[in-house]
Design an enzyme around this catalytic site. Structure first.
Site: not given
Length: 186
Positions: A161, A87, A158, A138
């Site tokens: 690996k 928005h 983040r 997940a």
């Protein structure tokens, strides 16, 4: 009781397949072997899907003024959300609810490249590209691009690996290319 349960399961499955068949043409484009939850929420005309894609139950894929592009061989777990819009919250003296004008940065495409696995409950925000061969764990919240062949997790997501070493990526892609060529000439 078992017979009733089996009949219910068969009828439910047939209804889902029929709903998928009826709704599939609403997508901007879709490839072969595309399976999706027909009861999910989609902005159909802004979503392009490649071959061999599975979108799990409870999907919520929305892009009102941008696009969602999904490559080939992509798997989405249950309850994945993709939001490719936002928005305009910059207008002074106007309730956000009443603001209808969008800024260019309010709606940006989401691109999911080939061979990606998106886990259960993942949220992917506008402007994100998820690179080839990546895994999104997940419940991750993806707000930035995901490099190819990496595993990301967390809120915000983040890099945990790399999936393969650089040498393994080269070999993986070589084998996939050979396999694909072999299938074409068979």
């Amino acid at each position: 009781m078992r017979l009733l349960s089996k009949i219910y399961w068969l009828v439910t499955r047939a209804k889902r397949r029929l709903a998928m068949k009826l709704l599939k043409p609403l997508f901007r484009s879709s490839g072969n072997n595309f399976k999706f939850d027909p009861y999910g929420t989609y902005s159909y005309q802004t979503i392009s899907v490649g071959d061999d894609v599975y979108i799990g139950p409870g999907a919520y894929f929305l892009a009102s003024e941008s696009n969602i592009e999904i490559g080939n061989k992509v798997m989405f777990g249950p309850n994945v959300t993709i939001v490719a819009g936002d928005h305009n919250a910059t207008q002074i003296g106007v309730y956000m609810f009443d603001v209808k004008e969008k800024l260019p940065e309010n709606d940006l495409p989401v691109i999911i490249q080939n061979d990606v696995w998106v886990g259960t409950g993942v949220i992917i925000m506008k402007g994100v590209t998820i690179g080839t061969g990546s895994i999104v764990a997940a419940s991750a919240l993806v707000t930035k691009n995901v490099p190819p062949y990496t595993i990301v997790a967390g809120v915000p997501a983040r890099v945990i690996k790399k999936r393969f070493t650089d040498e393994e990526i080269i070999e993986h892609e070589r084998l996939l290319t050979e396999k694909h060529k072999f299938k074409e000439f068979k």
